[in-house]
Design a protein around this motif. Structure first.
Motif, mmCIF file in Angstrom:
data_model
loop_
_atom_site.group_PDB
_atom_site.id
_atom_site.type_symbol
_atom_site.label_atom_id
_atom_site.label_comp_id
_atom_site.label_asym_id
_atom_site.label_seq_id
_atom_site.Cartn_x
_atom_site.Cartn_y
_atom_site.Cartn_z
ATOM 1 N N ASP A 181 0.824 -1.204 0.000
ATOM 2 C CA ASP A 181 0.000 0.000 0.000
ATOM 3 C C ASP A 181 0.860 1.257 0.000
ATOM 4 O O ASP A 181 0.578 2.215 -0.719
ATOM 5 C CB ASP A 181 -0.923 0.015 1.225
ATOM 6 C CG ASP A 181 -2.141 -0.871 1.031
ATOM 7 O OD1 ASP A 181 -2.636 -0.934 -0.106
ATOM 8 O OD2 ASP A 181 -2.587 -1.502 1.993
ATOM 9 N N LEU A 182 1.887 1.255 0.826
ATOM 10 C CA LEU A 182 2.765 2.415 0.899
ATOM 11 C C LEU A 182 3.450 2.650 -0.441
ATOM 12 O O LEU A 182 3.489 3.776 -0.944
ATOM 13 C CB LEU A 182 3.814 2.212 1.996
ATOM 14 C CG LEU A 182 4.909 3.278 2.103
ATOM 15 C CD1 LEU A 182 4.294 4.636 2.398
ATOM 16 C CD2 LEU A 182 5.916 2.897 3.168
ATOM 17 N N VAL A 183 3.963 1.595 -1.048
ATOM 18 C CA VAL A 183 4.673 1.721 -2.317
ATOM 19 C C VAL A 183 3.743 2.224 -3.407
ATOM 20 O O VAL A 183 4.052 3.176 -4.124
ATOM 21 C CB VAL A 183 5.295 0.368 -2.717
ATOM 22 C CG1 VAL A 183 5.884 0.453 -4.129
ATOM 23 C CG2 VAL A 183 6.368 -0.032 -1.718
ATOM 24 N N SER A 184 2.587 1.586 -3.556
ATOM 25 C CA SER A 184 1.683 1.947 -4.650
ATOM 26 C C SER A 184 1.105 3.343 -4.474
ATOM 27 O O SER A 184 0.932 4.089 -5.443
ATOM 28 C CB SER A 184 0.551 0.917 -4.770
ATOM 29 O OG SER A 184 -0.216 0.860 -3.580
ATOM 30 N N THR A 185 0.808 3.732 -3.235
ATOM 31 C CA THR A 185 0.271 5.071 -2.987
ATOM 32 C C THR A 185 1.330 6.127 -3.256
ATOM 33 O O THR A 185 1.072 7.135 -3.925
ATOM 34 C CB THR A 185 -0.232 5.192 -1.541
ATOM 35 O OG1 THR A 185 -1.279 4.246 -1.330
ATOM 36 C CG2 THR A 185 -0.750 6.591 -1.261
ATOM 37 N N ALA A 186 2.523 5.903 -2.738
ATOM 38 C CA ALA A 186 3.579 6.899 -2.885
ATOM 39 C C ALA A 186 4.023 7.070 -4.324
ATOM 40 O O ALA A 186 4.315 8.184 -4.769
ATOM 41 C CB ALA A 186 4.768 6.499 -2.013
ATOM 42 N N LEU A 187 4.067 5.984 -5.083
ATOM 43 C CA LEU A 187 4.598 6.023 -6.439
ATOM 44 C C LEU A 187 3.512 6.070 -7.508
ATOM 45 O O LEU A 187 3.835 6.173 -8.691
ATOM 46 C CB LEU A 187 5.489 4.799 -6.680
ATOM 47 C CG LEU A 187 6.701 4.667 -5.754
ATOM 48 C CD1 LEU A 187 7.462 3.398 -6.083
ATOM 49 C CD2 LEU A 187 7.610 5.876 -5.898
ATOM 50 N N ALA A 188 2.248 6.006 -7.113
ATOM 51 C CA ALA A 188 1.135 5.986 -8.068
ATOM 52 C C ALA A 188 1.334 4.868 -9.096
ATOM 53 O O ALA A 188 1.150 5.058 -10.298
ATOM 54 C CB ALA A 188 0.993 7.337 -8.766
ATOM 55 N N ALA A 189 1.736 3.691 -8.622
ATOM 56 C CA ALA A 189 2.030 2.568 -9.507
ATOM 57 C C ALA A 189 0.850 1.620 -9.581
ATOM 58 O O ALA A 189 0.366 1.151 -8.556
ATOM 59 C CB ALA A 189 3.265 1.818 -9.009
ATOM 60 N N ARG A 190 0.405 1.309 -10.803
ATOM 61 C CA ARG A 190 -0.685 0.352 -10.990
ATOM 62 C C ARG A 190 -0.216 -1.061 -10.669
ATOM 63 O O ARG A 190 -0.976 -1.874 -10.151
ATOM 64 C CB ARG A 190 -1.154 0.422 -12.443
ATOM 65 C CG ARG A 190 -2.259 -0.566 -12.813
ATOM 66 C CD ARG A 190 -3.635 -0.040 -12.474
ATOM 67 N NE ARG A 190 -3.945 1.149 -13.224
ATOM 68 C CZ ARG A 190 -4.415 1.177 -14.480
ATOM 69 N NH1 ARG A 190 -4.591 0.060 -15.131
ATOM 70 N NH2 ARG A 190 -4.693 2.318 -15.068
ATOM 71 N N TYR A 191 1.051 -1.357 -11.002
ATOM 72 C CA TYR A 191 1.608 -2.686 -10.764
ATOM 73 C C TYR A 191 2.909 -2.568 -9.982
ATOM 74 O O TYR A 191 3.653 -1.582 -10.127
ATOM 75 C CB TYR A 191 1.872 -3.412 -12.086
ATOM 76 C CG TYR A 191 0.614 -3.661 -12.880
ATOM 77 C CD1 TYR A 191 -0.159 -4.801 -12.656
ATOM 78 C CD2 TYR A 191 0.180 -2.748 -13.835
ATOM 79 C CE1 TYR A 191 -1.328 -5.018 -13.365
ATOM 80 C CE2 TYR A 191 -0.997 -2.958 -14.552
ATOM 81 C CZ TYR A 191 -1.740 -4.092 -14.310
ATOM 82 O OH TYR A 191 -2.905 -4.301 -15.001
ATOM 83 N N VAL A 192 3.171 -3.559 -9.160
ATOM 84 C CA VAL A 192 4.415 -3.605 -8.395
ATOM 85 C C VAL A 192 5.085 -4.950 -8.666
ATOM 86 O O VAL A 192 4.454 -6.005 -8.517
ATOM 87 C CB VAL A 192 4.162 -3.428 -6.885
ATOM 88 C CG1 VAL A 192 5.457 -3.589 -6.108
ATOM 89 C CG2 VAL A 192 3.535 -2.065 -6.592
ATOM 90 N N LEU A 193 6.351 -4.897 -9.077
ATOM 91 C CA LEU A 193 7.131 -6.109 -9.275
ATOM 92 C C LEU A 193 8.104 -6.241 -8.115
ATOM 93 O O LEU A 193 8.946 -5.368 -7.891
ATOM 94 C CB LEU A 193 7.909 -6.064 -10.585
ATOM 95 C CG LEU A 193 8.750 -7.317 -10.834
ATOM 96 C CD1 LEU A 193 7.860 -8.479 -11.265
ATOM 97 C CD2 LEU A 193 9.831 -7.067 -11.874
#
Length: 516
Positions: A181-193
């Motif tokens: 959640d922190l990564v996707s919210t901070a980076l506005a990333a649809r996908y995380v690898l």
């Protein structure tokens, strides 16, 4: 989308706060807090919302929240007395006060190429590649936990349809890679690898996971391993395998999400991904649906190069498969749409691929080869580009080049939508080499692969007939008549205008023997 207020600029994609164009050093959790407050500036944000966004709902003390609020205020020149930027609503939460204006990220060239926010549909998909977590790594191998993700970022950056968050942003999350959640919210990333790299014994093993940050669903995962002394080969294999997997799985997932959305609200990228799904079914009905989707994408964004390339592909299929009574007009349309795609984005491998294939239709394999070579130079992991290069080499009878390109395509994408074509071209090369038994085996595989059309069944008929497998040839003859009752030898040679005269004569004779 970046936000400006007072003398500050907050860019969630770059995960960066700047003041008068100078970066402001901020801890990741503090920057995530600021992003969440600005994104929700139209209402008060409760402590529970902050905990959910920044700490993924874990139990945290009021002191921890107060500490992050204090640091956020310091970063934007505010304090607990003035509260000109972040205002405390006593006992309830916090509110972002200043007027905010929206602006495009500094590196964006067109609105269509802005990555989508993870909590909304549409837009170009975006991905964050995190440093790998390390388990039991020898000190001299520890650098691989950063080196391989860096190589992945470089390779993915060649994909014109995918926004790749820069290493400078994603590697700031080295200690919080499990906090999606922190990564996707901070980076506005649809996908995380994400990945785990470990060193059991004398081997190196890497486990990869691709997660949809909106649904928290793992949409692809794999594990690759090799002896330590083959780590160089493993690094290259991981990158190639991953790029090909993402080329298949992300567009499929994007199309699935778009189909669940309100069809009247789909943007250019959503229509493009739905169109791509129909395109690779290779039927007349699906090709027509794909064409309408690409046209809607262009209506929403006339400068979306990939949608024009998609239209070129649909027109190519109309001409190649004789889906229209006027294949010459379809050929002209295929060239016209490919030219427009290249005008808009000359560095897109898909646009170069579609341009190359138009020269199959005009029987100019040498020119086709140049364009297809450009596609694979732009993206060395582009399986369909290698397949198309193999097809072109087959037309001129260059078996070594064709077979090498087929092997590359198959290694890169063993489940490719054009797999029937990869096997079909191999069968054609084996017919040229008069290895008819092997040709029949590959042709049968090609014709039974999903997506195979009547022309692939004609390859299977010819190969089986030349191998004297007459019952199997008769079955393929029935299938051809079922798929396209008016199929002729002229259709075959219009699609496969091979210049290898001996095999061409054998093929023509076999087709005549079966009534084509």
């Amino acid at each position: 989308m970046a936000w400006s207020f007072d003398t500050y600029r907050l860019d969630p994609e770059r995960f960066q706060l700047s003041c008068r164009n100078e970066p402001v050093r901020v801890e990741p959790q503090v920057l995530s807090l600021l992003i969440h407050l600005v994104r929700n500036r139209d209402h008060m944000v409760t402590k529970d919302e902050i905990i959910a966004a920044v700490w993924q709902g874990e139990a945290v003390s009021d002191a921890s929240i107060s500490s992050r609020i204090r640091s956020a205020r310091q970063a934007v020149g505010d304090d607990g007395v003035r509260q000109g930027v972040i205002r405390t609503v006593h006992g309830r939460g916090f509110r972002f006060v200043p007027e905010v204006s929206n602006s495009s990220p500094a590196h964006a060239t067109a609105e269509a190429y802005l990555p989508a926010q993870p909590d909304r549909p549409g837009g170009r998909p975006s991905i964050a590649v995190l440093p790998f977590q390390q388990l039991g790594m020898l000190p001299e191998l520890a650098i691989l936990g950063d080196a391989i993700p860096h190589e992945i970022i470089e390779a993915l950056s060649r994909l014109r349809w995918l926004a790749v968050i820069a290493r400078g942003s994603t590697f700031r999350f080295r200690k919080v890679t499990s906090d999606l959640d922190l990564v996707s919210t901070a980076l506005a990333a649809r996908y995380v690898l994400s990945g785990v790299i470990e060193n059991p014994g004398r081997t190196i093993a890497v486990t990869l996971e691709l997660t949809d940050s909106s649904s928290r669903e793992i949409i692809w995962a794999d594990r690759l391993a090799a002896p330590v002394d083959e780590v160089g080969d493993l690094r290259a294999r991981i990158v190639a395998h991953l790029v090909s997997a993402l080329e298949a799985h992300i567009p499929y997932n994007e199309a699935r999400i778009a189909r669940l959305s309100d069809p009247t609200g789909l943007d250019a990228w959503a229509n493009y991904h739905i169109g791509l799904g129909h395109l690779y079914r290779f039927t007349a009905a699906d090709n027509a649906l794909a064409k309408r989707c690409f046209e809607r994408a262009i209506g929403a964004d006339p400068r979306l190069a990939r949608a024009h390339a998609g239209l070129s592909f649909t027109s190519f299929l109309e001409a190649f498969l004789r889906l229209t009574p006027d294949p010459a007009s379809a050929s002209r349309d295929a060239r016209r749409h490919a030219e427009r795609a290249l005008e808009l984005d000359p560095l897109d491998p898909f646009a170069n691929f579609t341009m190359g294939r138009t020269f199959w239709l005009s029987d100019e394999p040498d020119i086709a080869s140049d364009w297809l070579g450009r596609a694979t130079a732009l993206n060395p992991n582009y399986a369909q580009g290698f397949y198309a290069s193999a097809f072109t080499a087959m037309l001129t009878g260059n078996a070594p080049v064709s077979l090498a390109a087929l092997d590359t395509a198959l290694n890169l994408s063993p489940l490719d939508p054009l797999l029937y074509g990869i096997h079909g071209v191999r069968a054609q090369i084996l017919i040229q080499q008069e290895d008819h038994e092997a040709a029949a085996g590959w042709a049968d595989r090609a014709a039974t692969t999903p997506g195979a059309h009547y022309l692939i069944a004609m390859i299977a008929l010819v190969a089986n007939g030349l191998a004297e497998r007459h019952e199997q040839a008769a079955r393929w003859r029935q299938m051809i008549r079922k798929l396209k009752p008016d199929a002729t030898a002229a259709d075959y040679f219009a699609a496969f205008p091979t210049r290898e005269t001996k095999s061409r004569a054998r093929i023509a004779a076999e087709l005549r023997r079966h009534g084509f």
